[in-house]
Design a protein around this motif. Structure first.
Motif, PDB file in Angstrom:
ATOM      1  N   ALA A   1      85.101  80.070  74.833  1.00 22.41           N
ATOM      2  CA  ALA A   1      83.763  79.873  75.410  1.00 22.41           C
ATOM      3  C   ALA A   1      82.931  78.943  74.531  1.00 22.41           C
ATOM      4  N   GLY A   2      83.052  79.108  73.224  1.00 24.90           N
ATOM      5  CA  GLY A   2      82.295  78.260  72.293  1.00 24.90           C
ATOM      6  C   GLY A   2      82.660  76.797  72.449  1.00 24.90           C
ATOM      7  N   CYS A   3      83.950  76.533  72.610  1.00 25.95           N
ATOM      8  CA  CYS A   3      84.385  75.142  72.761  1.00 25.95           C
ATOM      9  C   CYS A   3      83.903  74.557  74.077  1.00 25.95           C
ATOM     10  N   ILE A   4      83.945  75.367  75.127  1.00 31.38           N
ATOM     11  CA  ILE A   4      83.458  74.876  76.422  1.00 31.38           C
ATOM     12  C   ILE A   4      81.963  74.574  76.342  1.00 31.38           C
ATOM     13  N   MET A   5      81.201  75.500  75.783  1.00 29.37           N
ATOM     14  CA  MET A   5      79.749  75.283  75.671  1.00 29.37           C
ATOM     15  C   MET A   5      79.432  74.057  74.849  1.00 29.37           C
ATOM     16  N   ALA A   6      80.172  73.894  73.749  1.00 27.35           N
ATOM     17  CA  ALA A   6      79.915  72.762  72.859  1.00 27.35           C
ATOM     18  C   ALA A   6      80.127  71.434  73.576  1.00 27.35           C
ATOM     19  N   GLY A   7      80.975  71.457  74.611  1.00 23.13           N
ATOM     20  CA  GLY A   7      81.239  70.237  75.356  1.00 23.13           C
ATOM     21  C   GLY A   7      80.101  69.800  76.280  1.00 23.13           C
ATOM     22  N   PHE A   8      79.139  70.677  76.513  1.00 19.23           N
ATOM     23  CA  PHE A   8      78.011  70.307  77.375  1.00 19.23           C
ATOM     24  C   PHE A   8      77.000  69.489  76.578  1.00 19.23           C
ATOM     25  N   LYS A   9      76.635  68.290  77.080  1.00 19.86           N
ATOM     26  CA  LYS A   9      75.703  67.480  76.298  1.00 19.86           C
ATOM     27  C   LYS A   9      74.300  68.083  76.276  1.00 19.86           C
ATOM     28  N   GLU A  10      74.003  68.952  77.238  1.00 12.36           N
ATOM     29  CA  GLU A  10      72.684  69.600  77.263  1.00 12.36           C
ATOM     30  C   GLU A  10      72.578  70.738  76.241  1.00 12.36           C
ATOM     31  N   VAL A  11      73.718  71.135  75.664  1.00 13.21           N
ATOM     32  CA  VAL A  11      73.718  72.206  74.658  1.00 13.21           C
ATOM     33  C   VAL A  11      73.637  71.571  73.270  1.00 13.21           C
ATOM     34  N   SER A  12      72.573  71.869  72.536  1.00 13.77           N
ATOM     35  CA  SER A  12      72.433  71.259  71.207  1.00 13.77           C
ATOM     36  C   SER A  12      73.011  72.160  70.114  1.00 13.77           C
ATOM     37  N   HIS A  13      72.899  73.457  70.283  1.00 16.30           N
ATOM     38  CA  HIS A  13      73.384  74.388  69.269  1.00 16.30           C
ATOM     39  C   HIS A  13      74.201  75.474  69.951  1.00 16.30           C
TER      40      HIS A  13
ATOM     41  N   GLU B   1      80.221  79.735  84.864  1.00 17.18           N
ATOM     42  CA  GLU B   1      81.418  79.589  85.683  1.00 17.18           C
ATOM     43  C   GLU B   1      82.612  79.127  84.837  1.00 17.18           C
ATOM     44  N   GLN B   2      82.362  78.141  83.973  1.00 15.34           N
ATOM     45  CA  GLN B   2      83.479  77.574  83.210  1.00 15.34           C
ATOM     46  C   GLN B   2      83.954  78.492  82.076  1.00 15.34           C
ATOM     47  N   THR B   3      83.035  79.287  81.510  1.00 20.23           N
ATOM     48  CA  THR B   3      83.433  80.145  80.385  1.00 20.23           C
ATOM     49  C   THR B   3      83.854  81.532  80.854  1.00 20.23           C
ATOM     50  N   GLY B   4      83.426  81.902  82.054  1.00 16.80           N
ATOM     51  CA  GLY B   4      83.678  83.254  82.526  1.00 16.80           C
ATOM     52  C   GLY B   4      82.736  84.286  81.907  1.00 16.80           C
ATOM     53  N   LEU B   5      81.744  83.838  81.163  1.00 19.82           N
ATOM     54  CA  LEU B   5      80.775  84.785  80.598  1.00 19.82           C
ATOM     55  C   LEU B   5      79.703  85.064  81.651  1.00 19.82           C
ATOM     56  N   MET B   6      79.609  86.329  82.065  1.00 21.64           N
ATOM     57  CA  MET B   6      78.721  86.667  83.172  1.00 21.64           C
ATOM     58  C   MET B   6      77.436  87.337  82.700  1.00 21.64           C
ATOM     59  N   ASP B   7      77.497  87.922  81.527  1.00 21.52           N
ATOM     60  CA  ASP B   7      76.354  88.702  81.051  1.00 21.52           C
ATOM     61  C   ASP B   7      75.571  87.871  80.032  1.00 21.52           C
ATOM     62  N   PHE B   8      74.383  87.464  80.440  1.00 21.40           N
ATOM     63  CA  PHE B   8      73.593  86.623  79.536  1.00 21.40           C
ATOM     64  C   PHE B   8      72.110  86.857  79.756  1.00 21.40           C
ATOM     65  N   VAL B   9      71.325  86.402  78.803  1.00 21.12           N
ATOM     66  CA  VAL B   9      69.885  86.531  78.932  1.00 21.12           C
ATOM     67  C   VAL B   9      69.245  85.197  78.544  1.00 21.12           C
ATOM     68  N   VAL B  10      68.311  84.731  79.384  1.00 21.01           N
ATOM     69  CA  VAL B  10      67.633  83.456  79.131  1.00 21.01           C
ATOM     70  C   VAL B  10      66.322  83.765  78.422  1.00 21.01           C
ATOM     71  N   ILE B  11      66.180  83.220  77.223  1.00 24.11           N
ATOM     72  CA  ILE B  11      65.009  83.552  76.419  1.00 24.11           C
ATOM     73  C   ILE B  11      64.207  82.270  76.185  1.00 24.11           C
ATOM     74  N   LYS B  12      63.242  82.051  77.074  1.00 24.69           N
ATOM     75  CA  LYS B  12      62.499  80.786  77.003  1.00 24.69           C
ATOM     76  C   LYS B  12      61.446  80.827  75.914  1.00 24.69           C
ATOM     77  N   SER B  13      61.160  79.650  75.376  1.00 20.04           N
ATOM     78  CA  SER B  13      60.066  79.593  74.415  1.00 20.04           C
ATOM     79  C   SER B  13      58.762  79.415  75.184  1.00 20.04           C
ATOM     80  N   LEU B  14      57.775  80.241  74.805  1.00 19.21           N
ATOM     81  CA  LEU B  14      56.476  80.172  75.468  1.00 19.21           C
ATOM     82  C   LEU B  14      55.479  79.392  74.623  1.00 19.21           C
ATOM     83  N   ARG B  15      55.677  79.469  73.323  1.00 15.47           N
ATOM     84  CA  ARG B  15      54.733  78.806  72.434  1.00 15.47           C
ATOM     85  C   ARG B  15      55.412  78.515  71.109  1.00 15.47           C
ATOM     86  N   GLU B  16      55.150  77.341  70.562  1.00  6.91           N
ATOM     87  CA  GLU B  16      55.712  76.991  69.252  1.00  6.91           C
ATOM     88  C   GLU B  16      54.660  77.293  68.188  1.00  6.91           C
TER      89      GLU B  16
END
Lengths: 159, 152
Positions: A84-96, A131-146
């Motif tokens: 999964a890490g390698c697949i994610m790393a391949g996305f240009k929108e993923v920085s870290h 879809e590509q990693t098969g990881l289904m359980d995730f949480v989106v943690i948006k930044s509200l303020r810097e």
């Protein structure tokens, strides 16, 4: 981890902002009493060693048009994480992308920083990763303020 | 957001991915783009003044320098957010500090000369705030890259 006084001087300069002028290294070369070529050779070495991990301009992503930035944390088992890490790393929108040691009460151990131009684009990227990693359980943690964003001052002092 | 033309984008692309290690880096960029050094310098200056370019230099690898870094999070009651964020900002090794949309609503990164030093800082902060902080050091890195596709 051996860095002599010249390397330390160079790291101290480049961890911050180098002067925006035609010859950015002329001042530091003069103050250390070595040539600009010597400085550059040392920079090359520090790049080769990986001590300097990236070289050049650091942008403010909001102003580069990436206004929707989210930390997405995923649950990945030890069997899943490398693939999964390698697949994610391949996305240009993923920085870290990291595996972190997390307490059970949180449980989401794989972290990715995703940069998108809007919510719709962000949702699309997350769906493709899932879809590509098969990881289904995730949480989106948006930044509200810097509150703070700074570069680390590793080398301190007057030298 | 600043309006960038094709040349600005090309400059940013080079400056993020291939910034020349050279005595006159902007002259090298000018050669690649078929323009002159003063033109490149003035465009870079504009993009810096507008805030698009945060800084020009190096991103150092904390581990190669023997430093420990970790991601931390805590749950802070609404009315204490300002005070807590300000206290966290004061710690020199805190490089990122954000309010986030989660039960853990404040997230920050801490970099310290050693694991012990980081743990001590976190413990002192916990005591000062009276709030538990979760500590999530990374175990494995798959990617660290922060360059933005300028659409060149």
């Amino acid at each position: 981890m051996n860095y002599d006084e010249y390397d330390r001087g160079i790291l101290k300069l480049v961890q911050g902002d180098i002067p925006l002028e035609s010859r950015p290294f002329s001042n530091i070369a003069q103050s250390m009493n070595i040539s600009e070529e010597d400085i550059l050779e040392r920079v090359q070495n520090l790049l080769k060693k990986g001590t300097i991990r990236r070289w050049g301009a650091v942008l403010r992503h909001q102003q580069a048009g990436f206004t929707t930035n989210a930390m997405v944390a995923w649950k990945a088992s030890s069997e899943q994480s490398d693939a999964a890490g390698c697949i994610m790393a391949g996305f240009k929108e993923v920085s870290h992308c990291y595996i972190r040691e997390v307490p059970d009460e949180f449980g989401y151990n794989m972290f990715s920083m995703i940069h998108a131009r809007n919510d719709l684009e962000l949702k699309g990227i997350i769906a493709r990763i899932s879809e590509q990693t098969g990881l289904m359980d995730f949480v989106v943690i948006k930044s509200l303020r810097e509150f703070k964003k700074a570069s680390m001052e590793y080398i301190k002092g007057e030298d | 957001m600043t309006v960038l033309d094709k040349t600005d984008r090309a400059i940013l692309d080079i400056m993020q991915n291939d910034f020349p290690v050279a005595i006159q880096p902007y002259l090298e960029i000018a050669k690649v783009l078929g323009t002159d050094e003063s033109e490149v310098l003035s465009r870079v200056r504009n993009m810096k003044d507008s805030g698009l370019i945060r800084r020009i230099g190096g991103i150092l690898d904390s581990r190669k320098l023997g430093f420990y870094s970790t991601l931390c999070a805590l749950t802070v009651p609404e009315e204490q957010i300002e005070k807590v964020a300000a206290a966290i900002n004061l710690i020199p090794g805190v490089t990122h500090n954000y309010l986030r949309d989660h039960d853990y609503n404040i997230w920050f990164t801490l970099t310290a000369p050693s694991r012990e030093a980081a743990m001590q800082t976190l413990q002192e902060l916990e005591t000062f705030l009276g709030i538990k902080i979760i500590n999530m050091p990374n175990q494995k890195v798959y990617k660290i890259k922060v360059s933005f596709d300028m659409g060149v």
